[in-house]
Design a protein around this motif. Structure first.
Motif, PDB file in Angstrom:
ATOM      1  N   ALA A 193      -1.143   3.879   5.399  1.00  0.00           N
ATOM      2  CA  ALA A 193      -1.506   3.419   4.050  1.00  0.00           C
ATOM      3  C   ALA A 193      -0.886   4.324   2.989  1.00  0.00           C
ATOM      4  N   GLU A 194      -0.890   5.639   3.249  1.00  0.00           N
ATOM      5  CA  GLU A 194      -0.279   6.582   2.303  1.00  0.00           C
ATOM      6  C   GLU A 194       1.238   6.364   2.227  1.00  0.00           C
ATOM      7  N   TYR A 195       1.859   6.123   3.392  1.00  0.00           N
ATOM      8  CA  TYR A 195       3.303   5.855   3.401  1.00  0.00           C
ATOM      9  C   TYR A 195       3.615   4.591   2.599  1.00  0.00           C
ATOM     10  N   LEU A 196       2.793   3.548   2.810  1.00  0.00           N
ATOM     11  CA  LEU A 196       3.026   2.299   2.084  1.00  0.00           C
ATOM     12  C   LEU A 196       2.817   2.483   0.585  1.00  0.00           C
ATOM     13  N   THR A 197       1.847   3.312   0.214  1.00  0.00           N
ATOM     14  CA  THR A 197       1.613   3.591  -1.213  1.00  0.00           C
ATOM     15  C   THR A 197       2.815   4.286  -1.835  1.00  0.00           C
ATOM     16  N   ASN A 198       3.326   5.302  -1.151  1.00  0.00           N
ATOM     17  CA  ASN A 198       4.521   5.993  -1.657  1.00  0.00           C
ATOM     18  C   ASN A 198       5.724   5.059  -1.704  1.00  0.00           C
TER      19      ASN A 198
END
Length: 433
Positions: A277-282
């Motif tokens: 989820a953090e990767y997708l946010t970035n």
């Protein structure tokens, strides 16, 4: 030769005096000596009185004549002095009123001409005006750049200009019809540019004139394409953010529950979900940065200080000497462009000593070139590399070169890619002064 008005009036007065004296002598039968004496005195008195009375009139009429001659020469700054309430003074007042109105009209026309010239000179539309002998009498900056690399072409014959022009342009002008033609240009990212040519003609000062309007379509189409991509990115980012926010919240709650019940396997699952989820946010933030790129805050930037700051962040070899004239760009955005290009050069397989940067002054701008000796690009990749989402890297987002292009074009510049002889890639950035 026509006599002046004053002398015409004096002659009329003298004729009247002599006629009255002759009638006086005939009625009273005076002696010739007395008649001559009286007539001479009357003539002298008439001349003096006429000269005194009409001298001021003559001066005012001469001033009015001078003012009208100034009108003929398009000079409206002269006003006449008013020194009475007679007919000539009223005429002088009317002259002054007309002079003021013409002066205001001239100033208004002059301001409109300055505004029109400013608009034409800054327009991306190439405008060229020819006289009846097909010599250039006006060309804006875009037309000079298109036909003579920025040099002045006023007074040059059209045939002379077309001797070094591409054949497609020569044929389009010779046809006399509105239409499209293409120009090959190494500095353009697509290898060729689409242009539209409009012909016009009109009469000015009794002479036939020809108007040629060149409009570049390639850049406009590219801008519209980028705007569509930005709109798509904004919509997708909005929808993904709406989903990622509750997912992140649920992951945090799940981690707390897993820790409370000491479920290590479940905690590991939540950690993986959180990382993705953090990767997708970035990932989304990177696209949003492209979609919301601010307008450049351009300023005068000394090249030496700018290149020294860039060298502290990335390794490269500086070729040649830097221009003395400062550049005109947004230093933050331009640094972002060059770091991206130098990073790509390092990832291309080129050795560090073969990565170079050169800044060269040109007549109307500055050319910045980043070169490497890496693997280069195929022809298919060269035509797509500057488009959003296109990437040959497994982990790439396809926005690096697209962002560079967006920044350079926001500076009214151009970016182009070309393979080097002997291997490697050259990226050219043109920035206008």
């Amino acid at each position: 030769m026509r006599l002046k008005l004053k002398y015409q009036l004096i002659i009329c007065a003298l004729i009247s005096v002599w006629a009255s004296a002759a009638l006086f002598a005939l009625v009273l039968t005076v002696s010739p000596a007395k008649w001559l004496l009286v007539t001479g005195l009357a003539t002298l008195l008439t001349i003096v009185l006429c000269h005194y009375v009409f001298d001021g009139v003559a001066r005012r009429l001469a001033a009015l004549e001078t003012g009208l001659l100034n009108f003929r020469d398009n000079e409206f700054s002269v006003s006449l002095a008013l020194d009475g309430n007679d007919e000539i003074s009223q005429l002088a007042a009317l002259y002054n009123e007309t002079s003021d109105k013409l002066r205001q009209e001239k100033q208004w026309i002059y301001q409109r001409e300055l505004m029109l010239d400013k608009v034409l000179q800054s327009s991306p539309l190439a405008v060229m005006l020819l006289d009846n002998s097909e010599r250039v009498i006006f060309a804006n900056a875009s037309a000079r750049e298109l036909l003579a690399q920025g040099s002045r072409i006023e007074g040059t014959a059209l045939a002379t200009l077309l001797e070094s022009s591409p054949q497609t342009m020569v044929e389009a002008i010779a046809s006399g019809r509105d239409g499209l033609f293409s120009l090959g240009n190494e500095e353009d990212e697509q290898g060729s540019q689409a242009w539209h040519l409009s012909h016009g003609s009109f009469l000015m000062n009794g002479n036939q004139h020809k108007l040629l309007l060149f409009k570049q379509l390639t850049r406009e189409l590219s801008r519209q394409e980028v705007q569509i991509w930005k709109k798509v990115i904004r919509v997708i980012s909005h929808e993904l953010n709406n989903s990622l926010a509750p997912i992140s919240s649920m992951v945090h709650s799940g981690r707390l529950l897993a820790e409370r019940h000491q479920e290590t396997r479940l905690a590991k699952v939540f950690d993986i979900i959180g990382e993705r989820a953090e990767y997708l946010t970035n990932f989304i933030l990177g696209y949003a940065k492209f979609a919301k790129l601010p307008q450049p805050n351009r300023s005068r930037v000394a090249w030496q200080g700018f290149i020294d700051s860039l060298a502290q962040q990335w390794a490269f070899r500086l070729e040649g000497s830097l221009p003395d004239e400062p550049g005109f760009f947004d230093p933050g955005q331009m640094q972002q462009v060059l770091i991206n290009l130098l990073k790509n050069a390092a990832e291309s397989g080129s050795e560090e000593q073969h990565i170079s940067l050169e800044v060269r002054a040109q007549q109307q701008g500055v050319l910045v070139e980043v070169c490497d000796r890496g693997s280069g690009m195929s022809e298919a990749v060269l035509t797509q590399a500057l488009l959003p989402f296109y990437s040959t890297k497994g982990e790439g987002t396809g926005l690096g070169l697209a962002l560079c292009r967006e920044i350079i074009e926001a500076h009214d510049g151009r970016i182009s890619l070309s393979n080097r002889v002997g291997g490697g890639l050259k990226v050219s950035l043109y920035l206008p002064l």
